[in-house]
Design a protein around this motif. Structure first.
Motif, short mmCIF file in Angstrom:
data_model
loop_
_atom_site.label_atom_id
_atom_site.label_comp_id
_atom_site.label_asym_id
_atom_site.label_seq_id
_atom_site.Cartn_x
_atom_site.Cartn_y
_atom_site.Cartn_z
N SER A 197 0.85 -1.20 0.00
CA SER A 197 0.00 0.00 0.00
C SER A 197 0.88 1.24 0.00
O SER A 197 2.04 1.19 0.40
CB SER A 197 -0.94 0.02 1.21
N ARG A 198 0.29 2.31 -0.44
CA ARG A 198 1.01 3.57 -0.53
C ARG A 198 0.02 4.70 -0.33
O ARG A 198 -1.00 4.76 -1.02
CB ARG A 198 1.69 3.69 -1.90
N THR A 199 0.29 5.58 0.61
CA THR A 199 -0.58 6.73 0.87
C THR A 199 0.02 7.95 0.20
O THR A 199 0.99 8.54 0.70
CB THR A 199 -0.74 6.98 2.38
N ASP A 200 -0.52 8.32 -0.94
CA ASP A 200 0.01 9.45 -1.70
C ASP A 200 -0.55 10.76 -1.18
O ASP A 200 -1.70 10.84 -0.72
CB ASP A 200 -0.33 9.30 -3.18
N ILE A 201 0.25 11.80 -1.27
CA ILE A 201 -0.20 13.13 -0.88
C ILE A 201 -1.09 13.71 -1.97
O ILE A 201 -2.10 14.35 -1.70
CB ILE A 201 1.00 14.06 -0.61
N GLY A 202 -0.71 13.50 -3.22
CA GLY A 202 -1.47 14.04 -4.33
C GLY A 202 -1.09 15.48 -4.65
O GLY A 202 -0.28 16.10 -3.95
N PHE A 203 -1.68 16.02 -5.68
CA PHE A 203 -1.39 17.37 -6.13
C PHE A 203 -2.29 18.35 -5.36
O PHE A 203 -3.15 19.02 -5.91
CB PHE A 203 -1.61 17.49 -7.64
N THR A 204 -2.06 18.40 -4.07
CA THR A 204 -2.89 19.19 -3.18
C THR A 204 -2.46 20.66 -3.17
O THR A 204 -1.36 20.99 -3.62
CB THR A 204 -2.79 18.64 -1.74
#
Length: 305
Positions: A243-250
């Protein structure tokens, strides 16, 4: 060279040290910014942390040596006075940013801190050569810079940078880790879709403390991806991303990338310039004087301890 790489220390990517006096620190002041004392011990710790990073020193000297500014001073065991002045300038700037945010109760949130840590790893030369505590402070400095500065770089540019380095923008990655002494067995595990092993989860700080080979292997994997054999001191390792928790283009990521680009380009930051213009700053004459928003080194060239 990577687009966000910086050679000069700035307020955003500067080592963290205590900025205010404590009851047990009786050393003379290095500077006073809006009544907040920056002790000589704090400055000396900052200088030691930067100068101990060989990658940073080599890059700085290469970029600035022709103009006569290097990290080392003329005498053994000393620092170049112009370099010391630049470091102290950045400490003062970081102090002003920190106390301005505190006064308005605008401390960076967790998302901004995660974004700042990712950008710091991308942009700061010799990032993993700093101590963990030093990296924590670098991340906080950049996060505070991003919190006080609205993004001024176009969204398209920020998106391109994010896409190029989006593997760095995560808050946690979980892996199955299988270890073996045999390269042949490691290759067999690597060819499998389910190599097994123990599950381990890493936040950003813990992940940075792993070997470069390990980090590079994991960065290249998507969820369920299995790595090639990774050489270790005890044999080989094969990992699978579960699994990987991405921050995203926030918005936090956009602000942080924008600030890093501004700092790397040496472009004026109007918000920070406003803080510097209105600040009341006193510098210990040993390190120079305060003029037009920065510390100017003493007139006679030389070295600082």
């Amino acid at each position: 060279m990577r687009p966000l790489t910086r050679l000069l220390p700035t307020a955003a990517l500067l080592a963290i040290v205590p900025l205010t006096a404590t009851s047990c620190d009786t050393s003379p002041y290095a500077a006073v910014a809006n009544k907040h004392v920056i002790k000589q011990t704090a400055l000396n710790a900052e200088l030691r942390n930067w100068s101990a990073n060989k990658q940073y020193v080599a890059a700085f000297d290469s970029a600035n040596g022709q103009s006569g500014v290097t990290v080392a001073g003329f005498a053994p065991g000393t620092y170049n006075s112009a370099w010391v002045a630049s470091i102290l300038s950045n400490i003062v700037t970081a102090s002003l940013i920190h106390h301005s945010l505190s006064a308005h109760q605008q401390a960076p949130d967790i998302a901004t801190l995660s974004a700042a840590r990712a950008v710091s790893e991308i942009s700061q030369i010799g990032w993993t050569s700093f101590t963990p505590a030093f990296r924590n402070t670098l991340s906080m400095r950049l996060a505070e810079d991003a919190a006080i500065t609205p993004p001024s770089i176009g969204t398209a540019t920020l998106q391109r940078v994010y896409q190029q380095y989006k593997q760095y923008f995560f808050s946690q990655v979980c892996l199955l880790e299988a270890a073996t002494f045999s390269l042949q067995q490691a290759q067999q595990l690597s060819a499998s879709t389910n190599p097994g092993g123990s599950e381990v989860c890493y936040d950003q700080a813990r992940f940075e403390n792993q070997s470069s080979g390990f980090r590079q292997a994991v960065m290249q994997l998507g969820v369920n991806g299995v790595s090639q054999p990774i050489k270790t001191s005890y044999g080989y390792q094969v990992v699978q991303v579960t699994s990987r928790t991405d921050i995203g283009f926030t918005p936090q990521v956009q602000r942080t990338i924008s600030v890093a680009i501004i700092n790397a380009q040496g472009a004026p930051n109007t918000v920070v310039q406003g803080l510097l213009t209105s600040a009341r700053v006193k510098v210990n004459p040993e390190y120079g004087s305060w003029s037009q928003g920065q510390v100017v080194p003493p007139k006679s060239p030389g070295s600082s301890q």
